[in-house]
Structure formats: C-alpha cells, structure tokens
Write an enzyme that holds these catalytic residues in place. Structure first.
Site, PDB file in Angstrom:
ATOM      1  N   CYS A 172     -20.050 -59.170  18.686  1.00  0.00           N
ATOM      2  CA  CYS A 172     -18.883 -60.061  18.547  1.00  0.00           C
ATOM      3  C   CYS A 172     -19.267 -61.528  18.700  1.00  0.00           C
ATOM      4  O   CYS A 172     -18.477 -62.412  18.365  1.00  0.00           O
ATOM      5  CB  CYS A 172     -17.811 -59.678  19.549  1.00  0.00           C
ATOM      6  SG  CYS A 172     -17.171 -58.040  19.216  1.00  0.00           S
TER       7      CYS A 172
ATOM      8  N   HIS B  21     -12.715 -65.370  20.656  1.00  0.00           N
ATOM      9  CA  HIS B  21     -12.891 -64.071  20.001  1.00  0.00           C
ATOM     10  C   HIS B  21     -11.654 -63.221  20.277  1.00  0.00           C
ATOM     11  O   HIS B  21     -11.113 -63.231  21.383  1.00  0.00           O
ATOM     12  CB  HIS B  21     -14.152 -63.405  20.560  1.00  0.00           C
ATOM     13  CG  HIS B  21     -14.307 -61.989  20.137  1.00  0.00           C
ATOM     14  ND1 HIS B  21     -14.268 -61.603  18.814  1.00  0.00           N
ATOM     15  CD2 HIS B  21     -14.490 -60.834  20.860  1.00  0.00           C
ATOM     16  CE1 HIS B  21     -14.424 -60.292  18.742  1.00  0.00           C
ATOM     17  NE2 HIS B  21     -14.559 -59.805  19.966  1.00  0.00           N
TER      18      HIS B  21
ATOM     19  N   ASN C 238      -9.535 -56.229  16.378  1.00  0.00           N
ATOM     20  CA  ASN C 238     -10.849 -56.819  16.659  1.00  0.00           C
ATOM     21  C   ASN C 238     -11.754 -56.598  15.441  1.00  0.00           C
ATOM     22  O   ASN C 238     -12.128 -55.468  15.145  1.00  0.00           O
ATOM     23  CB  ASN C 238     -11.436 -56.144  17.910  1.00  0.00           C
ATOM     24  CG  ASN C 238     -12.788 -56.726  18.305  1.00  0.00           C
ATOM     25  OD1 ASN C 238     -13.382 -57.507  17.565  1.00  0.00           O
ATOM     26  ND2 ASN C 238     -13.267 -56.330  19.464  1.00  0.00           N
TER      27      ASN C 238
END
Ligand code: UT7
Length: 334
Positions: free
Chosen positions: A115, A256, A286
């Site tokens: 990520c 994020h 996500n």
C-alpha cells in the site's frame, strides 16, 4: 548536473465498471452491510471482469493521462508500476503496459511496496527528474485485488477493490516547488501480519498451496490497524515539522484508504478539519497502490486543490511499509 524539483503535472484514474455492493457480499459470506459500514466505512468497490489484468487497468489510466497532458505515450521515458497484483511474476506489468499503450521510447519496471508502493514509486521517479535524466516519468498504481481476495473469507474479501491511478512527473518550472520532501520507512518484523504466502520462491504453487489457500491475502487485521493509526500519523507529523509546515497550512491531507476508522483517527491525531482531508474509501474500498492517486484525481476534479496548495500524502501497508510526501500542487484548474 542540473537539480530541479519534480512536480505532478497530470493525474488520471480508471476503475472497472462492475460494482460489488455490501448487500451482494451479504449473499457471498457471513457478513452484513451494517458491519462493513461501521467497521470499515466501505459501501462499494469496483471489481474487474475475468481476464482483465493490472496492465489493462493501467493502460486505461495512462492513455487518459497522456490525453489530458496533451502528449503521446511515445513521449514517456520511464514507467513505474507499483503493484502487488502484477499480471504475472514476469515479465513486469510495466513491460506489458509499455507494449499495450505503444510507449515505444520508455523502459519500465514494477515496484513492490504494497500500500506504500505509490509513494515509494514517486520517490524513485522524482530522482530521475531531479537529476535531469528524464523529463517525463509515469507512475501508475494498478491493482486487481479481487484476484488475490478469498471470497469465502469475510475478514478480508469485504475490504478490497480494483483500480488504477496514474500521475505524470515532470520538472518543476521556475517558481514551482512540486515535491518538497519524502520520508519512507519499512519494518520487516511486521511481515507476518499481512502477506500472501503462495506462488513465490518460498512456496511455489502446488495443489497443496492452493488447497491451503496460500494464494490469497492473509491478514491479522487488528495488528495492522494498530500499526497504521500510530505510524501514519507519526510520519505525517514528522514531515510537517521537518519542513516547518503547520497543519493549518496544509490544504489537503491525502491518506491511504484502508479503513475509515484509521483515516479518522489520523485526522483527529493531526488536527485536520473535514475540509482538509479526502476520503473516498466508501466508493472504492482499499485499492492498495491506487488509493492515493485516486484521491488526488478526485480532489483535483472537484476543485478541492489548486496550484500552490500544500498537500501531505501518507501511506502504510504490508511489510510493514509506510511513508509521507509533502508537495505543492502545481496543476492549474482547467
Ligand atoms: O492497506 C493496509 C491493509 N490493511 C488494513 O489497513 C487493515 C487494518 N485493519 C482493519 O481495517 C480492521 O482490523 C478490519 C476491518 C480488518 C477488522 O475490523 P476489526 O474491528 O479490527 O474487527 P476484528 O478483526 O477485531 O473482528 C471483530 C469481529 C470478529 O468476530 P468475533 O471473533 O468477535 O466473534 C470477526 O470475526 O468481527 C468479525 N468480523 C466480521 N463480521 C462480519 C470480521 N470481519 C467481518 C465481516 N462481517 N466482514
């Protein structure tokens, strides 16, 4: 050697058409719309059709990116693809993408930063621009998380979505700052809390690895959660302090997007108002290395950021990896 700052000169995104709702997930695993909304903030995620790969999503995003900037793919000199879901282990997604979009003058590679991959890749791209080696570098985070999500495991499958987000990096012009500072970290002792064990050199694919579901995401959610709320806030504070920027000087905080509660905890910790933060996890879930460019694209489209604004980007992810970038937005609103 000329040293000039690098700036983001264009941003684009692409998500597949198909939407998977919480209600649909209720029919697939033992979950509820209420649980997903309350614990994660996610309402929907976009999911690819069978046969679509990371390079296909990336190609859509990069073609739009070139059009927006008024350049040809042939003008691109380097392509970096942060991804945990490459089309295949090799050749790299960057090579497959280069062929798909006809970027004949570019070379490229994939980057594994989970990520935090987008921030890691931006830092590499920045160096090629700063040193004057290249003038046009594309970073495209592209993920088909649905290809490694186990749709029989409610603890992970509700979280992820598919998307690609792309930026073009070019040298900043006189009076522009572009990327101001970058802080990146990793701590391999966190590797055991979020990983995909199968298919690599440690556990090459066999019937046994497939039977044991080793080709899917494995996560200890609470461990990752704790790490994320602490470290994403800490590194964001550190980069602002280091550069003498106070939180009220930041136009937009771009975290994020992994869990609404993580985002809100960081927001509260850093003292940002709702106007100073972008949250779109409700729509996309996500999307790993694509979350930050997706946010940049939407903030720019919605006119929430204009040339000269300070932005703080922040990420955390498998590894553990984490990081923050301070930049000045240099794109004029069209
Ligand atoms: O990009 C970086 C990647 N990952 C992350 O950032 C993830 C960070 N972690 C998280 O976002 C959260 O930990 C999760 C959303 C993954 C889980 O939320 P949580 O509040 O930490 O739940 P939990 O894992 O502590 O589980 C609480 C309960 C458990 O049931 P019991 O044992 O209390 O009976 C789970 O089995 O919730 C259950 N549960 C669910 N229930 C309904 C877990 N997933 C689901 C679900 N639907 N989808």
């Amino acid at each position: 050697m000329t040293i000039s700052n690098a700036k983001i000169s264009a941003v684009e995104m692409y998500v597949p058409e198909k939407i998977l709702t919480n209600k649909e997930l209720e029919k697939m695993v033992d979950t509820t719309n209420e649980w997903i909304l309350e614990r994660t903030g996610i309402r929907t995620r976009h999911i690819c059709e069978k046969g679509q790969a990371a390079s296909d999503l990336a190609a859509e995003a990069v073609i739009k990116l070139c059009k927006k900037r008024g350049i040809s793919p042939k003008d691109i000199e380097l392509i970096i693809v942060p991804t945990v879901t490459p089309d295949m282990l090799f050749p790299s997604t960057a090579c497959l993408l280069q062929e798909k979009i006809g970027a004949d003058n570019a070379w490229g590679f994939d980057l594994s930063g989970a990520c935090s991959g987008f921030l890691f890749a931006l830092s590499v791209a920045e160096k090629y621009i700063q040193t004057g080696i290249y003038r046009r570098v594309v970073v495209v985070g592209s993920e088909i998380m649905s290809s490694i999500a186990d749709y029989t495991n409610r603890e992970t499958c509700v979280l992820f979505g598919d998307a690609a987000g792309a930026v073009l990096l070019e040298p900043a012009e006189e009076g522009e700052k572009g990327i101001i500072d970058i802080l990146l970290r990793c701590d391999g002792s966190g590797g055991k809390y979020l990983y995909m064990p199968g298919g690599g050199s440690l556990h090459p694919a066999t019937h046994e690895t497939v039977d044991k579901k080793m080709h899917y995401i494995h996560q200890q959610g609470r461990r990752v959660f704790k790490f994320a709320v602490t470290e994403m806030a800490n590194i964001s504070r550190e980069i602002m302090k280091k550069n003498n920027i106070t939180s009220d000087q930041v136009k937009l905080y771009v975290p994020h997007q992994a869990n609404m509660r993580i985002i809100k905890a960081c927001q509260a910790n850093l003292g940002f108002t709702d106007d100073q933060i972008i949250i779109n996890i409700q729509k996309y879930g996500n999307t790993t290395s694509a979350t930050i460019p997706l946010c940049l694209y939407e903030a720019s489209q919605e006119g929430r950021i204009k040339k000269g604004d300070y932005l703080v980007l922040a990420s955390f992810g498998a590894g553990f990896t984490w990081g923050s970038i301070l930049l000045q937005w240099e794109i004029e609103n069209s």
